[in-house]
Motif scaffolding. Structure first.
Motif, PDB file in Angstrom:
ATOM      1  N   SER A 155      40.229  40.753  41.987  1.00  0.00           N
ATOM      2  CA  SER A 155      40.120  40.265  43.365  1.00  0.00           C
ATOM      3  C   SER A 155      38.918  39.322  43.406  1.00  0.00           C
ATOM      4  CB  SER A 155      39.903  41.417  44.342  1.00  0.00           C
ATOM      5  OG  SER A 155      38.578  41.898  44.260  1.00  0.00           O
ATOM      6  N   TYR A 156      38.821  38.531  44.457  1.00  0.00           N
ATOM      7  CA  TYR A 156      37.677  37.618  44.576  1.00  0.00           C
ATOM      8  C   TYR A 156      36.365  38.396  44.698  1.00  0.00           C
ATOM      9  CZ  TYR A 156      40.839  33.665  44.907  1.00  0.00           C
ATOM     10  OH  TYR A 156      41.779  32.718  44.611  1.00  0.00           O
ATOM     11  N   ASN A 157      36.445  39.601  45.226  1.00  0.00           N
ATOM     12  CA  ASN A 157      35.242  40.438  45.341  1.00  0.00           C
ATOM     13  C   ASN A 157      34.737  40.914  43.983  1.00  0.00           C
ATOM     14  OD1 ASN A 157      35.196  40.262  48.134  1.00  0.00           O
ATOM     15  ND2 ASN A 157      36.504  42.051  48.408  1.00  0.00           N
ATOM     16  N   ASP A 158      35.624  40.905  42.975  1.00  0.00           N
ATOM     17  CA  ASP A 158      35.229  41.345  41.633  1.00  0.00           C
ATOM     18  C   ASP A 158      34.404  40.291  40.891  1.00  0.00           C
ATOM     19  OD1 ASP A 158      36.635  43.785  41.785  1.00  0.00           O
ATOM     20  OD2 ASP A 158      38.504  42.803  41.171  1.00  0.00           O
ATOM     21  N   LEU A 159      34.412  39.068  41.369  1.00  0.00           N
ATOM     22  CA  LEU A 159      33.802  37.965  40.618  1.00  0.00           C
ATOM     23  C   LEU A 159      32.279  37.998  40.742  1.00  0.00           C
ATOM     24  CD1 LEU A 159      36.283  35.077  41.508  1.00  0.00           C
ATOM     25  CD2 LEU A 159      36.364  36.681  39.592  1.00  0.00           C
ATOM     26  N   ASP A 160      31.661  38.624  39.767  1.00  0.00           N
ATOM     27  CA  ASP A 160      30.205  38.718  39.760  1.00  0.00           C
ATOM     28  C   ASP A 160      29.620  37.764  38.715  1.00  0.00           C
ATOM     29  OD1 ASP A 160      30.732  39.925  37.310  1.00  0.00           O
ATOM     30  OD2 ASP A 160      30.248  41.953  37.998  1.00  0.00           O
ATOM     31  N   GLU A 161      28.327  37.829  38.539  1.00  0.00           N
ATOM     32  CA  GLU A 161      27.639  36.914  37.614  1.00  0.00           C
ATOM     33  C   GLU A 161      28.153  37.060  36.184  1.00  0.00           C
ATOM     34  OE1 GLU A 161      23.108  35.681  36.193  1.00  0.00           O
ATOM     35  OE2 GLU A 161      23.404  37.195  37.765  1.00  0.00           O
ATOM     36  N   ASP A 162      28.359  38.284  35.726  1.00  0.00           N
ATOM     37  CA  ASP A 162      28.811  38.515  34.351  1.00  0.00           C
ATOM     38  C   ASP A 162      30.185  37.884  34.105  1.00  0.00           C
ATOM     39  OD1 ASP A 162      26.525  39.881  33.686  1.00  0.00           O
ATOM     40  OD2 ASP A 162      27.373  41.870  34.081  1.00  0.00           O
ATOM     41  N   ILE A 163      31.094  38.058  35.040  1.00  0.00           N
ATOM     42  CA  ILE A 163      32.443  37.507  34.876  1.00  0.00           C
ATOM     43  C   ILE A 163      32.410  35.983  34.873  1.00  0.00           C
ATOM     44  CG2 ILE A 163      34.690  37.230  36.030  1.00  0.00           C
ATOM     45  CD1 ILE A 163      34.466  40.182  36.865  1.00  0.00           C
ATOM     46  N   ILE A 164      31.692  35.404  35.824  1.00  0.00           N
ATOM     47  CA  ILE A 164      31.629  33.939  35.902  1.00  0.00           C
ATOM     48  C   ILE A 164      31.003  33.354  34.634  1.00  0.00           C
ATOM     49  CG2 ILE A 164      30.638  31.974  37.139  1.00  0.00           C
ATOM     50  CD1 ILE A 164      32.977  33.274  38.585  1.00  0.00           C
ATOM     51  N   ARG A 165      29.973  34.000  34.107  1.00  0.00           N
ATOM     52  CA  ARG A 165      29.330  33.488  32.879  1.00  0.00           C
ATOM     53  C   ARG A 165      30.253  33.644  31.669  1.00  0.00           C
ATOM     54  NH1 ARG A 165      24.356  31.871  33.840  1.00  0.00           N
ATOM     55  NH2 ARG A 165      23.090  32.826  35.511  1.00  0.00           N
ATOM     56  N   ASP A 166      31.121  34.627  31.710  1.00  0.00           N
ATOM     57  CA  ASP A 166      32.016  34.903  30.575  1.00  0.00           C
ATOM     58  C   ASP A 166      33.245  33.983  30.568  1.00  0.00           C
ATOM     59  OD1 ASP A 166      32.662  36.318  28.274  1.00  0.00           O
ATOM     60  OD2 ASP A 166      33.840  37.808  29.353  1.00  0.00           O
ATOM     61  N   PHE A 167      33.715  33.631  31.753  1.00  0.00           N
ATOM     62  CA  PHE A 167      34.918  32.797  31.881  1.00  0.00           C
ATOM     63  C   PHE A 167      34.511  31.356  32.166  1.00  0.00           C
ATOM     64  CE2 PHE A 167      36.427  37.042  32.379  1.00  0.00           C
ATOM     65  CZ  PHE A 167      37.773  37.046  32.033  1.00  0.00           C
ATOM     66  N   LYS A 168      34.554  30.528  31.136  1.00  0.00           N
ATOM     67  CA  LYS A 168      34.017  29.165  31.250  1.00  0.00           C
ATOM     68  C   LYS A 168      34.987  28.168  31.891  1.00  0.00           C
ATOM     69  CE  LYS A 168      29.927  29.635  29.251  1.00  0.00           C
ATOM     70  NZ  LYS A 168      29.769  31.089  29.233  1.00  0.00           N
ATOM     71  N   LEU A 169      36.261  28.543  31.983  1.00  0.00           N
ATOM     72  CA  LEU A 169      37.261  27.665  32.596  1.00  0.00           C
ATOM     73  C   LEU A 169      37.816  28.351  33.843  1.00  0.00           C
ATOM     74  CD1 LEU A 169      39.259  25.251  32.642  1.00  0.00           C
ATOM     75  CD2 LEU A 169      40.660  26.516  30.984  1.00  0.00           C
ATOM     76  N   ILE A 170      37.767  27.659  34.981  1.00  0.00           N
ATOM     77  CA  ILE A 170      38.262  28.221  36.238  1.00  0.00           C
ATOM     78  C   ILE A 170      39.243  27.221  36.846  1.00  0.00           C
ATOM     79  CG2 ILE A 170      37.648  29.165  38.500  1.00  0.00           C
ATOM     80  CD1 ILE A 170      34.834  29.705  37.394  1.00  0.00           C
ATOM     81  N   ILE A 171      40.484  27.672  37.060  1.00  0.00           N
ATOM     82  CA  ILE A 171      41.544  26.779  37.533  1.00  0.00           C
ATOM     83  C   ILE A 171      41.988  27.208  38.923  1.00  0.00           C
ATOM     84  CG2 ILE A 171      43.824  25.800  37.024  1.00  0.00           C
ATOM     85  CD1 ILE A 171      42.581  27.643  34.194  1.00  0.00           C
ATOM     86  N   ASN A 172      41.919  26.288  39.871  1.00  0.00           N
ATOM     87  CA  ASN A 172      42.392  26.569  41.224  1.00  0.00           C
ATOM     88  C   ASN A 172      43.869  26.206  41.343  1.00  0.00           C
ATOM     89  OD1 ASN A 172      42.612  27.129  43.973  1.00  0.00           O
ATOM     90  ND2 ASN A 172      42.004  25.048  44.539  1.00  0.00           N
TER      91      ASN A 172
END
Length: 242
Positions: A155-172
């Motif tokens: 969920s969007y609420n799950d997106l914390d600093e660790d996840i964002i730093r780990d996933f380098k590609l984000i597609i809308n």
């Protein structure tokens, strides 16, 4: 004169109509391209009575809903589970293809670095399925992000600093930020982005979405959906003429 067109809903903006109409005019081809703007997929039955139609593109929200109306699916479209190109065969049969994955793959490749090993796919509609297929072929692991996630999704609420730093590609893959509601954007923690991130927005109008601008402010590389659209359109033309 042969007819080609775009199947969708609320598609007055239509990149495809612009692209193909210009192409037909430049190359002096006896074709025209129109929008099949349908309020429901059931209206497609009547459209298909037109024997002048030689090919269709498919956009939101019918990339999955159109499948029961087709006679066969290309193996790639079948695996993806979404169709954005319909070929009208000489025998009257309709075959579904997917060229979205090709357009996405070829437009993304120039931006990729060895650091990009994981991707977040924002949204779970028909377009996101083609993106997931493309990422598999590129050997990039992915996770879907949804407002109503199932057990395999975030969920969007799950997106914390660790996840964002780990996933380098984000597609809308959501419509958030499309003209005229250009101030909208997916709710991700942009503050954790950095120069090793790539933000890919499938939207092309506006040219720079709020999602892209917020990423760029943090040093991320950004790309909109225009190059993908051009590439998938060129592939559509190849399919129709094969």
């Amino acid at each position: 004169m042969s007819t080609y067109g775009l199947l969708g809903r609320d598609i007055g903006y239509s990149f495809s109509r612009n692209y193909f109409s210009t192409r037909f005019e430049k190359e002096n081809l006896p074709h025209h391209y129109i929008n099949f703007d349908l309020k429901s997929i059931e209206e497609l039955k009547e459209v298909l009575q037109n024997k002048e139609i030689h090919g269709m593109n498919v956009t939101i929200p019918y990339k999955e809903e159109v499948i029961p109306y087709l006679d066969t699916l290309d193996p790639i479209a079948k695996e993806i589970g979404a169709v954005n190109v319909i070929k009208f065969e000489n025998n009257g049969k309709l075959t579904g293809y997917n060229s979205d994955y090709y357009g996405f793959t070829e437009s993304l490749k120039p931006l990729l670095t060895p650091k990009v090993k994981k991707a977040l796919i924002l949204g779970t509609g028909g377009a996101s399925k083609a993106i997931a297929y493309a990422l598999e072929k590129l050997d990039i692991k992915y996770t879907f992000v949804s407002r109503n996630p199932d057990f395999k999704e975030l969920s969007y609420n799950d997106l914390d600093e660790d996840i964002i730093r780990d996933f380098k590609l984000i597609i809308n893959c959501t419509p958030l930020g499309t003209h005229p509601k250009v101030q909208n954007h997916p709710d991700i923690p942009f503050e954790h982005l950095g120069e090793n991130h790539i933000l890919y927005d499938l939207i092309y109008n506006p040219e720079e979405t709020t999602f892209m601008r917020k990423g760029k402010e943090k040093g991320a590389k950004t790309i909109n959906g225009l190059r993908m659209l051009v590439l998938q359109a060129e592939r559509s033309w190849e399919i129709w003429n094969s």
